[in-house]
Design a protein around this motif. Structure first.
Motif, PDB file in Angstrom:
ATOM      1  N   ASP A  43     -14.729  -2.963  32.301  1.00 50.94           N
ATOM      2  CA  ASP A  43     -15.974  -2.704  33.011  1.00 50.94           C
ATOM      3  C   ASP A  43     -16.215  -3.691  34.140  1.00 50.94           C
ATOM      4  O   ASP A  43     -17.237  -3.631  34.806  1.00 50.94           O
ATOM      5  N   MET A  44     -15.283  -4.605  34.357  1.00 47.92           N
ATOM      6  CA  MET A  44     -15.492  -5.638  35.356  1.00 47.92           C
ATOM      7  C   MET A  44     -15.228  -5.084  36.749  1.00 47.92           C
ATOM      8  O   MET A  44     -14.225  -4.400  36.981  1.00 47.92           O
ATOM      9  N   GLU A  45     -16.128  -5.372  37.676  1.00 51.16           N
ATOM     10  CA  GLU A  45     -15.985  -4.942  39.066  1.00 51.16           C
ATOM     11  C   GLU A  45     -15.371  -6.081  39.879  1.00 51.16           C
ATOM     12  O   GLU A  45     -15.921  -7.171  39.946  1.00 51.16           O
ATOM     13  N   VAL A  46     -14.234  -5.807  40.483  1.00 60.03           N
ATOM     14  CA  VAL A  46     -13.542  -6.800  41.294  1.00 60.03           C
ATOM     15  C   VAL A  46     -13.732  -6.447  42.763  1.00 60.03           C
ATOM     16  O   VAL A  46     -13.466  -5.321  43.181  1.00 60.03           O
ATOM     17  N   ARG A  47     -14.189  -7.408  43.558  1.00 60.28           N
ATOM     18  CA  ARG A  47     -14.419  -7.191  44.979  1.00 60.28           C
ATOM     19  C   ARG A  47     -13.335  -7.887  45.800  1.00 60.28           C
ATOM     20  O   ARG A  47     -12.711  -8.845  45.344  1.00 60.28           O
ATOM     21  N   GLY A  61     -24.941 -13.812  44.565  1.00 62.31           N
ATOM     22  CA  GLY A  61     -24.728 -13.629  43.132  1.00 62.31           C
ATOM     23  C   GLY A  61     -23.359 -14.130  42.724  1.00 62.31           C
ATOM     24  O   GLY A  61     -22.692 -14.854  43.469  1.00 62.31           O
ATOM     25  N   ASP A  62     -22.932 -13.765  41.507  1.00 56.54           N
ATOM     26  CA  ASP A  62     -21.613 -14.130  40.999  1.00 56.54           C
ATOM     27  C   ASP A  62     -20.733 -12.884  40.981  1.00 56.54           C
ATOM     28  O   ASP A  62     -21.133 -11.846  40.425  1.00 56.54           O
ATOM     29  N   PHE A  63     -19.532 -12.990  41.562  1.00 54.28           N
ATOM     30  CA  PHE A  63     -18.653 -11.834  41.677  1.00 54.28           C
ATOM     31  C   PHE A  63     -17.221 -12.222  41.313  1.00 54.28           C
ATOM     32  O   PHE A  63     -16.807 -13.373  41.465  1.00 54.28           O
ATOM     33  N   PHE A  69     -10.853 -14.820  39.884  1.00 50.66           N
ATOM     34  CA  PHE A  69     -11.854 -15.862  40.070  1.00 50.66           C
ATOM     35  C   PHE A  69     -13.250 -15.247  39.962  1.00 50.66           C
ATOM     36  O   PHE A  69     -13.522 -14.208  40.559  1.00 50.66           O
ATOM     37  N   ARG A  70     -14.111 -15.915  39.226  1.00 50.40           N
ATOM     38  CA  ARG A  70     -15.541 -15.580  39.276  1.00 50.40           C
ATOM     39  C   ARG A  70     -16.196 -16.639  40.157  1.00 50.40           C
ATOM     40  O   ARG A  70     -16.256 -17.811  39.785  1.00 50.40           O
ATOM     41  N   ILE A  71     -16.673 -16.221  41.318  1.00 45.88           N
ATOM     42  CA  ILE A  71     -17.191 -17.164  42.306  1.00 45.88           C
ATOM     43  C   ILE A  71     -18.697 -17.007  42.458  1.00 45.88           C
ATOM     44  O   ILE A  71     -19.261 -15.940  42.217  1.00 45.88           O
ATOM     45  N   ALA A  72     -19.337 -18.092  42.865  1.00 47.79           N
ATOM     46  CA  ALA A  72     -20.771 -18.078  43.159  1.00 47.79           C
ATOM     47  C   ALA A  72     -20.943 -17.877  44.662  1.00 47.79           C
ATOM     48  O   ALA A  72     -20.472 -18.701  45.455  1.00 47.79           O
ATOM     49  N   VAL A 130     -15.952 -21.948  42.214  1.00 47.16           N
ATOM     50  CA  VAL A 130     -15.346 -21.119  41.182  1.00 47.16           C
ATOM     51  C   VAL A 130     -16.032 -21.409  39.851  1.00 47.16           C
ATOM     52  O   VAL A 130     -16.084 -22.549  39.395  1.00 47.16           O
ATOM     53  N   MET A 131     -16.557 -20.358  39.217  1.00 49.65           N
ATOM     54  CA  MET A 131     -17.280 -20.508  37.961  1.00 49.65           C
ATOM     55  C   MET A 131     -16.381 -20.250  36.741  1.00 49.65           C
ATOM     56  O   MET A 131     -16.526 -20.876  35.713  1.00 49.65           O
ATOM     57  N   ARG A 132     -15.479 -19.287  36.870  1.00 48.85           N
ATOM     58  CA  ARG A 132     -14.588 -18.914  35.777  1.00 48.85           C
ATOM     59  C   ARG A 132     -13.230 -18.537  36.348  1.00 48.85           C
ATOM     60  O   ARG A 132     -13.113 -18.146  37.507  1.00 48.85           O
ATOM     61  N   ILE A 133     -12.196 -18.626  35.514  1.00 52.25           N
ATOM     62  CA  ILE A 133     -10.856 -18.225  35.915  1.00 52.25           C
ATOM     63  C   ILE A 133     -10.212 -17.458  34.767  1.00 52.25           C
ATOM     64  O   ILE A 133     -10.318 -17.857  33.611  1.00 52.25           O
TER      65      ILE A 133
END
Length: 509
Positions: free
Chosen positions: A262-266, A278-280, A389-392, A407-410
């Protein structure tokens, strides 16, 4: 104030805490009791008296304890809701009471519904749960603060079908790992005693995990809690399965989202185009290191990590308003990442680098292995990694396109990266590298960008386009011509090598 009191108590749990630097030495012995009313009370035996009580206190037995001190409960995770605990001293007397009538209230079971509702749930207070194991994940090893740790995830289900994730750490892993390798089809019931709740900040979901030495696991027993659970269990049960996948540790909801699809990758261009805060999630490849920040001290307060500033003779934290003699050594690395339609600077902290290269700031500072541009070779292993990468995304990233996205998460699992960005895995390495070289040259473009503050709010690509299209943007026509040649695919690199430079003789001058 009265140190001559006496108590009659039943032992719920007795365990030892070992020294961190030398596990062969015992730092203290801890006992959890309950009284006749079922109230829990924690007792602490200091290391100087451990040997005296080493073989004492069997779980389930009743004891009379006399001459002890009452102190404030100093443990972060509390086995008892009481504000105080008792501490043994040289005058403490213990007597084993045989054949005495005393109630047995060994467990404080919480229902899954209570835990998931989060109402009145305190993450610092330990409790008990019982459930049937329906999923066991493959055990894993993680490098946590420079120390190798093991963990294993499994899922519990109650008679109402509510499911709860549980994570066990280190010495507790082996207790359920045997069932992961087992082919038994029997229902596996487990009572997790003295576990703690953990709430994921992103999703708000609750999971439970072990709490150091105090946690205990009981399997398929014939005691009252197990009998009551079996009576409530219906015949239609979720079959148990073993799962070969990474743990949900640290990623919490973000990792489960990645697995569910369900994760949306941009893309990077979409991030710059939409300018949405936001966080993407972004799938990209690290192509080179822009700038490492060596080294700085951060606040030692847990959860703060604010960069300390020099204030007189002390290091000062503006967030905690505290002075420190020294801080925790940290570093951060700005990397350039590329996907198929853009590039951007990302900011990696040492906590992310620790997961990727497995080396702490202290060890990285002491390393003598230097690569290109004086960087430690360990950092060069980041180059060419395909990651999620989950970035802010914040306002400042669009005010100056050289500002990096934190980077918030990897997520490093290549299967998950390929699932959400298959073209990134399939594309040839030189395609992305050559594209970046055409868009951004390390020697020319960045030097121009640094000395020209007028365009600091623009994208580096926009700077190049503007300078190539506007007739009067660069006064020196030769410089303009060389820039066009630099980015033109029709120019040959051999031409510059064949150019002849005449050197005047002293007599000609």
């Amino acid at each position: 104030m009265n140190t001559r009191q006496a108590l009659r108590l039943r032992v719920v749990r007795a365990y030892q805490i070992h020294e961190r630097n030398d596990p062969s030495k015992i730092r203290s012995k801890e006992i959890v009791f309950h009284d006749e009313e079922g109230s829990f009370l924690h007792a602490h035996v200091p290391k100087e008296y451990v040997e005296k009580y080493l073989d004492c206190f069997s779980e389930g037995s009743v004891y009379a304890i006399k001459n002890f001190c009452v102190i404030t409960n100093f443990y972060s995770y509390k086995t008892s809701p009481q504000k105080y605990m008792i501490k043994f001293n040289y005058q403490t007397m213990v007597k084993d009471l045989k054949h005495v009538k005393f109630p047995m209230k060994m467990y404080r079971l919480k229902t899954f519904k209570e835990i998931k509702s989060i109402e009145g749930l305190d993450e610092k207070h330990l409790f008990d749960v019982i459930g049937r194991v329906i999923e066991i994940h493959c055990p894993e090893e993680k490098l946590i603060n420079g120390k190798n740790s093991r963990l294993i995830d499994f899922t519990l289900e109650d008679p109402d079908g509510i499911q709860l994730m549980c994570t066990l750490w280190d010495e507790h892993v082996s207790k359920i790992e045997a069932f992961y390798n087992s082919t038994s089809q029997e229902p596996l019931l487990v009572l997790v005693q003295f576990c703690r709740a953990r709430v994921c900040l992103k999703s708000g979901d609750v999971k439970i995990c072990s709490s150091y030495d105090v946690t205990q696991l009981l399997f398929n027993q014939e005691s009252l809690p197990f009998e009551e659970f079996r009576k409530r269990t219906s015949h239609e049960q979720t079959p148990m399965r073993n799962i070969i996948s990474q743990s949900s540790f640290k990623e919490c909801s973000s990792y489960s989202v990645a697995l569910s699809g369900d994760m949306e990758v941009r893309t990077i261009s979409e991030i710059y185009r939409d300018k949405e805060f936001g966080d993407f999630w972004v799938a990209a490849r690290i192509v080179f290191i822009d700038d490492p920040e060596w080294y700085y001290a951060s606040c030692r307060t847990k959860g703060c990590n604010k960069k300390l500033k020099l204030k007189g003779k002390w290091l000062w934290c503006s967030t905690c308003d505290r002075n420190w003699g020294d801080g925790t050594l940290r570093y951060r690395v700005k990397v350039r990442v590329v996907d198929l339609d853009g590039n951007a600077p990302f900011l990696l902290w040492d906590r992310e680098c620790l997961d990727l290269i497995g080396i702490r700031a202290d060890d990285l500072k002491d390393t003598d292995t230097k690569g290109r541009k004086g960087l430690p070779k360990e950092l060069e292993t980041l180059i060419d990694l395909n990651l999620l990468f989950r970035i802010a995304v914040r306002k400042e990233q669009f005010q100056n396109y050289l500002n990096a996205f934190p980077v918030m998460r990897i997520i490093t699992d290549e299967k998950i990266v390929e699932k959400h960005a298959p073209e990134l895995i399939q594309v040839r390495d030189r395609d992305l590298s050559s594209k970046l070289e055409l868009e951004l040259t390390d020697e020319d473009l960045w030097d121009i960008e640094d000395i020209d503050p007028a365009n600091e709010a623009e994208s580096p690509l926009q700077v190049v386009a503007q300078r190539l299209n506007e007739d009067n943007s660069i006064e020196n026509g030769t410089v303009k011509r060389s820039l066009i040649d630099e980015f033109s695919s029709t120019q040959s690199s051999k031409k510059s090598k064949d150019s002849v430079v005449k050197i005047e003789k002293e007599t000609d001058l």
